[in-house]
Design a protein around this motif. Structure first.
Motif: not given
Length: 268
Positions: A57-69, A74-77, A94-100
């Motif tokens: 929904r919020t990025t250009t990627g797909s898939g579950y967070v738990k299944d991705l490193n 970080k590859q997706y916007s 250029k924004e990516t999903v941030p870490t805590l």
């Protein structure tokens, strides 16, 4: 009782891409007194700030967070899909999903409270509580952090690991015995859906044992009602708007000479 703090929901969700460093920085710059953010855990054990279990929904990627490193995530916007917002700029892509950790680094120099929602109501993410607590200690932000969750087991684990940690139960269910839950699990607060605020049954009355914050409060009418009730916090998509209403409210109360009694209670 202290003042009602304005929390930017997922940063400044109504005006900037949600749960991004850009959105959190904007909320800090306009003077938000708190930030609300959502945390999941990646396949390689990194805590990442995103609302949904999936990237779709919020990025250009797909898939579950738990299944991705993390490096895959970080590859997706995390900004490109927000072109519908009026402040959109191509730089958002250029924004990516941030870490805590990145969010804590960003906010360390601002005097903001942090409402960190651990999203364990669908997947359990073993160890997420310990990792979140360790980060709060590392950045010396423990006193400013509230750990919230819809999953009571997560809050119990937080308290077991650190009895001094601040925890708040998230719910939209009115039938629960919230007072009993507060006492049994040493909760530090309640985070209630705005439906509690607008209920015709007038659920908010007299004294309550813990601070109450409401989400997601966006209309001027609801914000003003929350301010009248002197709630501990308002979680809103539009922190700038809420801050302006809070300022006007304070001026009107001062002018009228109104003296609110402070704390309140949920009527069961």
């Amino acid at each position: 009782m202290g003042e009602t703090l304005i929390f930017g929901h997922r940063g400044s969700k109504g005006t900037h891409p949600e749960n991004t460093l850009l959105g959190f920085a904007h909320a800090c710059h306009i003077g938000a007194e708190g930030l609300e953010l959502d945390v999941h855990m990646s396949k390689d054990g990194e805590l990442v700030v995103i609302h949904d279990e999936k990237l779709d929904r919020t990025t250009t990627g797909s898939g579950y967070v738990k299944d991705l490193n993390l490096n895959e995530i970080k590859q997706y916007s995390a900004g490109k899909k927000f072109k519908h917002l009026s402040f959109y700029d191509s730089s958002w892509e250029k924004e990516t999903v941030p870490t805590l950790e990145e969010v804590l680094e960003l906010t360390a120099d601002y005097q903001v409270s942090l409402n960190i929602e651990l999203k364990t109501d669908t997947f359990s993410y073993p160890g997420i509580e310990k990792k979140a607590l360790e980060l709060s200690e590392r950045y010396h932000l423990k006193s400013r952090i509230i750990f919230s969750s819809f999953n009571l087991s997560t809050l119990i684990r937080i308290k077991t690991l650190d009895p001094e940690a601040h925890t708040a139960f998230l719910t939209s269910k009115r039938h629960l015995d919230l007072e009993r839950m507060i006492q049994d699990h040493q909760l530090s607060g309640l985070h209630l859906n705005r439906s509690f605020l607008i209920s015709k049954s007038n659920l908010f009355t007299t004294e309550h044992s813990v601070p109450v914050r409401v989400w997601t409060v966006n209309s001027a009418r609801s914000i003003k009602k929350a301010l009248d009730l002197k709630l501990a916090g308002i979680i809103t998509d539009y922190p700038e708007k809420a801050l302006e209403l809070k300022k006007k409210h304070a001026q009107s109360v001062k002018h009228a000479g109104i003296n609110f009694s402070g704390v309140f209670k949920l009527k069961h």
